[in-house]
Design a protein around this motif. Structure first.
Motif, mmCIF file in Angstrom:
data_model
loop_
_atom_site.group_PDB
_atom_site.id
_atom_site.type_symbol
_atom_site.label_atom_id
_atom_site.label_comp_id
_atom_site.label_asym_id
_atom_site.label_seq_id
_atom_site.Cartn_x
_atom_site.Cartn_y
_atom_site.Cartn_z
ATOM 1 N N LEU A 200 -5.169 -2.376 -0.594
ATOM 2 C CA LEU A 200 -5.854 -1.111 -0.340
ATOM 3 C C LEU A 200 -6.202 -0.982 1.144
ATOM 4 O O LEU A 200 -6.485 -1.978 1.824
ATOM 5 C CB LEU A 200 -7.118 -1.018 -1.177
ATOM 6 N N VAL A 201 -6.208 0.247 1.630
ATOM 7 C CA VAL A 201 -6.494 0.506 3.039
ATOM 8 C C VAL A 201 -7.881 0.019 3.425
ATOM 9 O O VAL A 201 -8.097 -0.489 4.539
ATOM 10 C CB VAL A 201 -6.339 2.020 3.345
ATOM 11 N N ASP A 202 -8.863 0.129 2.509
ATOM 12 C CA ASP A 202 -10.231 -0.289 2.841
ATOM 13 C C ASP A 202 -10.391 -1.804 2.889
ATOM 14 O O ASP A 202 -11.465 -2.324 3.211
ATOM 15 C CB ASP A 202 -11.241 0.330 1.873
ATOM 16 N N GLY A 203 -9.340 -2.545 2.549
ATOM 17 C CA GLY A 203 -9.368 -4.000 2.657
ATOM 18 C C GLY A 203 -10.139 -4.708 1.571
ATOM 19 O O GLY A 203 -10.334 -5.928 1.633
ATOM 20 N N SER A 204 -10.575 -4.005 0.533
ATOM 21 C CA SER A 204 -11.416 -4.609 -0.500
ATOM 22 C C SER A 204 -10.696 -5.683 -1.315
ATOM 23 O O SER A 204 -11.337 -6.544 -1.914
ATOM 24 C CB SER A 204 -11.958 -3.520 -1.431
ATOM 25 N N ASN A 205 -9.354 -5.632 -1.369
ATOM 26 C CA ASN A 205 -8.600 -6.650 -2.123
ATOM 27 C C ASN A 205 -7.675 -7.446 -1.207
ATOM 28 O O ASN A 205 -6.647 -7.967 -1.643
ATOM 29 C CB ASN A 205 -7.807 -6.002 -3.252
ATOM 30 N N CYS A 206 -8.048 -7.563 0.064
ATOM 31 C CA CYS A 206 -7.138 -8.164 1.052
ATOM 32 C C CYS A 206 -6.838 -9.631 0.785
ATOM 33 O O CYS A 206 -5.794 -10.136 1.197
ATOM 34 C CB CYS A 206 -7.697 -7.986 2.460
ATOM 35 N N GLN A 207 -7.752 -10.337 0.085
ATOM 36 C CA GLN A 207 -7.519 -11.756 -0.152
ATOM 37 C C GLN A 207 -6.571 -12.028 -1.311
ATOM 38 O O GLN A 207 -6.032 -13.123 -1.421
ATOM 39 C CB GLN A 207 -8.848 -12.473 -0.409
ATOM 40 N N SER A 208 -6.352 -11.025 -2.150
ATOM 41 C CA SER A 208 -5.514 -11.240 -3.330
ATOM 42 C C SER A 208 -4.317 -10.307 -3.398
ATOM 43 O O SER A 208 -3.541 -10.363 -4.346
ATOM 44 C CB SER A 208 -6.353 -11.061 -4.600
ATOM 45 N N ALA A 209 -4.156 -9.440 -2.403
ATOM 46 C CA ALA A 209 -3.053 -8.475 -2.415
ATOM 47 C C ALA A 209 -2.377 -8.475 -1.045
ATOM 48 O O ALA A 209 -2.832 -9.118 -0.099
ATOM 49 C CB ALA A 209 -3.567 -7.086 -2.763
ATOM 50 N N GLY A 210 -1.270 -7.745 -0.961
ATOM 51 C CA GLY A 210 -0.537 -7.698 0.296
ATOM 52 C C GLY A 210 -0.118 -9.078 0.743
ATOM 53 O O GLY A 210 0.407 -9.865 -0.042
ATOM 54 N N THR A 216 -4.797 -8.410 8.835
ATOM 55 C CA THR A 216 -3.585 -7.593 8.966
ATOM 56 C C THR A 216 -3.791 -6.349 8.113
ATOM 57 O O THR A 216 -3.985 -6.457 6.904
ATOM 58 C CB THR A 216 -2.331 -8.356 8.486
ATOM 59 N N PRO A 217 -3.796 -5.154 8.675
ATOM 60 C CA PRO A 217 -4.071 -3.943 7.893
ATOM 61 C C PRO A 217 -3.070 -3.754 6.761
ATOM 62 O O PRO A 217 -1.931 -4.244 6.814
ATOM 63 C CB PRO A 217 -3.932 -2.824 8.932
ATOM 64 N N ALA A 218 -3.513 -3.037 5.745
ATOM 65 C CA ALA A 218 -2.626 -2.712 4.629
ATOM 66 C C ALA A 218 -1.362 -2.042 5.158
ATOM 67 O O ALA A 218 -1.416 -1.135 5.990
ATOM 68 C CB ALA A 218 -3.339 -1.800 3.637
ATOM 69 N N ASP A 219 -0.230 -2.528 4.672
ATOM 70 C CA ASP A 219 1.073 -2.110 5.204
ATOM 71 C C ASP A 219 1.911 -1.571 4.049
ATOM 72 O O ASP A 219 2.210 -2.305 3.104
ATOM 73 C CB ASP A 219 1.734 -3.324 5.863
ATOM 74 N N PRO A 220 2.323 -0.285 4.084
ATOM 75 C CA PRO A 220 3.057 0.305 2.956
ATOM 76 C C PRO A 220 4.536 -0.061 2.927
ATOM 77 O O PRO A 220 5.255 0.388 2.042
ATOM 78 C CB PRO A 220 2.878 1.800 3.181
#
Length: 741
Positions: A200-210, A216-220
């Motif tokens: 997600l763009v807000d980074g709330s799931n950055c540790q388990s996604a992407g 590193t910002p969310a990258d589509p």
């Protein structure tokens, strides 16, 4: 012919130009499955502390340059030096640098110059340098027919990276990108090569996604959505309907190559962790005082030893700590540790130098000790389409290279959908030919089992050879080994092996094989006899893939035989002081025990004795006989299995009569005796008489005797005398020899 060559050359250059200048890293062929991604995450979590404390390390790298048969094409020494300098500049922030091992290794082979991932063995075989990063440069590269700039594999895997010349020269970052994968970095858009991210763009799931990193910002997925000014021009939105603002300069993105010029701080941390936990075996160099350790085996069974080796230049003291091991500590450089109980254990090594420097290396969860019987089964295993079982409950898939492996698929046979086990040899991507994948059963408890019957119904065909253009292709065969694991720490033994045309059930084909009829299947069966001291068994189906054609299993039935054989040579051996001794020959390895039965008349057997497994003799107490004179024995197995009885053994009346005195066991003491002699019996109503006889046969004394009688021998001189005791009840006589003092 010359025109064809020119067209191919122009096409190749066109593809390279397109890859480099338009698609950036979108032609990365590195893939990762969910299974492998989970393994990588566990690997990085297994040792969160930096065991090397971020000391600067130099890692060996070897360039292999594939050229045409005439030696044209390929990497120059100058280009090699420039590339080493370039990757060192990018990896300096992780305290990692690379040094080249010797000169470039040139491989002159037209067939390998334009390489497909299915033919890696053309360049890796005989060229790979152990414990070194091996980079293979080719004229072009494809994976499953799709052109790519490069690819590698995540640890654990072989130390291979494949790249195209045109994708790494002139400052392009393809090699840095693939090294990132080699050291566990994902693409910034996540674990997929195609499609968008789940971050997600807000980074709330950055540790388990992407890419599992939060800086590193969310990258589509930047393929085709970055312009020549390095500006993101995409319009994608995340699951919260927020617009992406990706970093187009990150080397692990699919941005345009010339826009990519950095790793993030957390990417550097992950690169370092990937080296230490996934590639720490490389022959790296360092100027710091450090230590490394190696193990004879990372997984073993209970009640076995593991050998440890400590390595550190300049160390004069060694101190080990072994969780769950015996000894728990050691000051030896190379200790041997015994593991009695199952579990997953840490190991720590502290070394000290003559100069007083110290270094501690901790490996978490580095030793896994199992007890095969903890999660074993005594049930038969029957996988088939008529009565499907829980596949994961009874089988385990072992995929050493994390490429394609055994999987469940639905196939239509004669109009009916059937679930089969498939091994996809046709599309297999192997780093070297002959890669093994294993379908193994859970551990089977051998208690009470005499043998196993294994029945398999399968379908397979090899890949047909032929002529494509001017190139002759030979047939490609795969093989199947049926293995048995029955001892902890030992290499599984081969029960059976089938390969090539012998394995085929239908004619060969150059197309991918999918069975469509029950007629496409054949079967094989074999029996495995359980040996002594084999407490467990595991049946393993080893598929050895040479990128031939697909192998399918329709039925697997593994059935235990719990029957037991009757003992042989059952016999009466001799009379002992208070018992009858019987012996027999045990003809089974799997009996749970024996039952010995007695009878008064040889017809009705009522009394019985339970005897432990493995016994081959037994003493029947005379005071328990109750006049029984007939005996027989049988073996007892699991699940109410029992053997036939042995032949009946009859004990003669004479033997039993003789022993009736023994059954009234007489005790004469003390011996030697000075004056008072006591005559005793186990039977409370015993009555009889005694005589004291000299060595010359003269009767010195005599009289009646009951339980606890005392005889005064003070009038008899010293020497050897005999006491004869007569049992009036059964008219039998025994004699005891005494020394008179």
């Amino acid at each position: 012919m010359k025109k064809i060559f020119i067209v191919i050359t122009l096409l190749t250059l066109s593809q390279v130009f397109k890859i480099n200048n338009a698609l950036g890293q979108s032609n990365c062929g590195t893939t990762i499955s969910k299974e492998k991604a989970a393994l990588v995450e566990d690997l990085l979590k297994s040792n969160k502390r930096s065991s090397l404390q971020n000391v600067a390390v130099e890692i060996p790298i070897k360039f292999h340059s594939v050229r045409r048969n005439d030696g044209s094409g390929g990497l120059s020494e100058t280009e090699k030096d420039n590339l080493i300098d370039q990757i060192n500049a990018f990896y300096a922030n992780s305290s990692i640098s690379f040094f080249h091992e010797g000169d470039i290794n040139y491989i002159d082979n037209d067939d390998a110059y334009n390489l497909d991932s299915s033919s890696e063995g053309l360049v890796t075989s005989g060229n790979t340098v152990p414990k070194t990063i091996n980079v293979y440069f080719t004229g072009s590269l494809s994976s499953n027919g799709n052109p790519v700039c490069g690819y590698t594999r995540f640890p654990p895997s072989a130390d291979h990276i494949f790249v195209v010349y045109g994708c790494v020269l002139n400052g392009n970052s393809t090699l840095e990108h693939e090294l990132g994968h080699y050291f566990t970095l994902y693409h910034t858009h996540g674990t997929t090569n195609t499609g968008t991210t789940d971050e997600l763009v807000d980074g709330s799931n950055c540790q388990s996604a992407g890419d599992r990193l939060c800086d590193t910002p969310a990258d589509p997925n930047l393929s085709g959505v970055v312009n020549n000014d390095c500006v993101y021009i995409g319009t994608a939105r995340d699951a919260n309907d927020q617009t992406y603002n990706p970093d187009v300069s990150n080397i692990m993105s699919y941005s345009i190559d010339r826009c990519q010029d950095k790793f993030s701080p957390q990417q550097y941390q992950r690169i370092r962790a990937g080296f230490e936990n996934g590639r720490g075996y490389l022959n790296y160099r360092t100027e710091n005082f450090i230590a490394t350790m190696s193990l004879s085996q990372n997984e073993t069974c209970i009640n076995t030893d593991v050998d440890f080796t400590g390595n550190s230049f300049g160390a004069n003291e060694w101190y080990w700590e072994f969780e769950g091991g015996t000894p728990s500590t050691s000051s030896s450089q190379n200790p041997t540790v015994y593991y009695e109980n199952s579990g997953v254990f840490d190991v720590s090594l502290t070394v000290t130098s003559n100069a007083g420097e110290s270094f501690t290396l901790t490996r978490n969860n580095v030793v896994r000790v199992i007890n095969p019987l903890d999660n074993s089964t005594q049930e038969s295993i029957d996988f088939d389409d008529n009565a499907p079982i829980n596949f994961n409950e009874y089988f385990e898939v072992v995929n050493p290279d994390f490429s394609l492996t055994y999987e469940l698929v639905n196939v239509t046979l004669d109009g009916q959908v059937v679930e089969l086990i498939k091994m996809d040899n046709f599309n297999y991507v192997s780093e070297t030919p002959g890669i093994s994948d294993f379908l193994q059963t859970v551990y089977l408890d051998n208690t009470g089992v005499s043998s196993y019957q294994i029945d398999v119904e399968y379908a397979y065909t090899f890949k047909e050879g032929g002529l494509i253009g001017d190139v002759i292709f030979n047939p490609v065969y795969d093989s199947l080994n049926i293995l048995l694991e029955n001892q902890c720490g030992n290499t599984p033994i081969i029960l059976d092996k089938i390969g090539g045309e012998e394995l085929s059930t239908v004619p060969p084909s150059s197309e991918e094989f999918v069975p469509n009829s029950l007629d496409d299947f054949s079967s094989f069966s074999f029996n495995y006899e359980v040996g002594e001291d084999e407490s467990f068994a595991r049946i393993i189906f080893e598929n050895i893939s040479f990128n031939g054609n697909n192998f399918y299993i329709k039925d697997i039935a593994i059935t235990q035989d719990y029957s037991v054989e009757a003992p042989s040579n059952f016999r009466f051996v001799r009379v002992e002081s208070d018992s009858l001794l019987f012996r027999w020959v045990d003809n089974s390895n799997n009996e749970l025990g024996f039952v010995l039965e007695t009878s008064l008349d040889g017809e009705v057997f009522e009394n019985f004795y339970d005897i432990e497994s493995g016994m081959q003799e037994y003493k029947v107490a005379l005071n328990n006989l109750n006049q029984s004179k007939f005996f027989r024995i049988k073996a007892i197995g699991l699940n109410d299995n029992e053997s036939e009885y042995t032949s009946i053994v009859e004990i003669s009346n004479a033997v039993l009569s003789t022993q009736s005195v023994m059954g009234s066991r007489m005790t004469v003491y003390p011996n030697p005796v000075t004056s008072s002699l006591i005559i005793d019996s186990e039977v409370s109503d015993f009555q009889g008489s005694y005589k004291i006889i000299s060595m010359q046969g003269q009767t010195l004394m005599e009289g009646p005797v009951t339980v606890g009688s005392q005889v005064n021998l003070s009038t008899i001189g010293p020497g050897i005398i005999f006491v004869k005791i007569f049992n009036e009840k059964n008219q039998t006589l025994i004699t005891k020899k005494l020394i008179k003092l």
